[in-house]
Design a protein around this motif. Structure first.
Motif, short mmCIF file in Angstrom:
data_model
loop_
_atom_site.label_atom_id
_atom_site.label_comp_id
_atom_site.label_asym_id
_atom_site.label_seq_id
_atom_site.Cartn_x
_atom_site.Cartn_y
_atom_site.Cartn_z
N THR A 14 0.86 -1.19 0.00
CA THR A 14 0.00 0.00 0.00
C THR A 14 0.89 1.23 0.00
O THR A 14 1.84 1.32 0.78
CB THR A 14 -0.91 0.01 1.23
N THR A 18 -2.98 6.43 0.61
CA THR A 18 -4.13 5.71 0.05
C THR A 18 -4.43 4.49 0.89
O THR A 18 -3.54 3.89 1.49
CB THR A 18 -3.87 5.28 -1.41
N ASP A 19 -5.71 4.14 0.97
CA ASP A 19 -6.13 2.97 1.75
C ASP A 19 -6.18 1.70 0.90
O ASP A 19 -6.12 0.60 1.43
CB ASP A 19 -7.52 3.22 2.36
N ARG A 20 -6.31 1.85 -0.42
CA ARG A 20 -6.44 0.68 -1.28
C ARG A 20 -5.06 0.12 -1.61
O ARG A 20 -4.19 0.84 -2.10
CB ARG A 20 -7.19 1.05 -2.57
#
Length: 243
Positions: A14, A18-20
């Motif tokens: 990751t 960003t979380d994705r």
């Protein structure tokens, strides 16, 4: 499956902000001598995966081995075994092609006599002898792509990583590169290849993996995957998988 050249187990990566995940629980084994295509749209996680395999990026979780060596703790053993040909030209534009290749050969620690012979062999195979003394900045895109490939092959790597090796070049250069990649594969080199050119991948690769949003969606030979999904071509299959 032959002995593995690459083994990836539950890989996560990751990027900050960003979380994705860019790579999301990737599990993949690539056998020695395979011509493996890692395919998918921009942002699918292909280049991030290749960068991790080459020791260029850290990752959060998982286990990654190249030729049985761990990429976190044993990268010094991996580097001599791999060749990397990035999509961007890894060449000094104001130097001649010959000067560039001598620099790369020096970085690999190749003896001068051996280096001269290897450069001559590759220049002949890739049909660039007349351009050896020209500055990279003055060469066509196809000529630059051929020298970019040569730089990654000087030390005769066991595994070759290719990121879009024929993008944006003339048909003649594209075919010259493809022909030589097929020769390398027939000679036993393991090749990991990314491309947006589905017809090229269908013809070149012995096995492929489709990625989307960091996940591996499907693996198999092009013919197997086309038949299993009742698609007309790899291009149609790609559209189906990432839609």
């Amino acid at each position: 499956m032959p002995m593995s050249a690459i083994k990836i187990e539950h890989l996560y990566k990751t990027y900050r902000g960003t979380d994705r995940p860019a790579v999301d629980d990737l599990c993949l084994t690539i056998g020695k001598g395979e011509f493996f295509g890692l395919l998918g749209a921009n942002g699918a996680g292909k280049t991030t995966t290749i960068s991790i395999l080459c020791g260029l990026r850290h990752y959060a979780q998982g286990k990654v081995e190249v030729e049985g060596y761990d990429v976190v703790t044993q990268m010094e053993k991996i580097r001599p075994l791999i060749g990397v040909v990035p999509q961007e030209y890894a060449l000094y534009p104001e130097l001649t092609a010959a000067e560039n290749l001598k620099i790369f050969g020096g970085l690999y620690g190749i003896e001068k006599t051996d280096l001269k012979a290897r450069i001559e062999e590759l220049a002949n195979r890739l049909e660039v002898e007349p351009e050896m003394d020209r500055r990279i900045a003055h060469l066509s895109g196809g000529q630059k792509r051929r020298f970019n490939l040569m730089a990654g092959l000087l030390h005769r790597p066991q595994i070759l990583f290719l990121d879009e090796p024929t993008v944006g070049i003339d048909v003649k250069s594209q075919q010259t590169i493809i022909d030589y990649l097929q020769q390398l594969h027939q000679g036993g080199t393991t090749i990991i290849y990314t491309s947006h050119l589905m017809a090229e991948a269908e013809n070149l690769c012995t096995r492929i993996g489709f990625m989307n949003q960091g996940k591996l969606l499907a693996t198999g030979s092009p013919q197997e995957l086309i038949a299993q999904n009742q698609s007309e071509s790899l291009h149609d299959l790609c559209l189906t998988l990432i839609s």
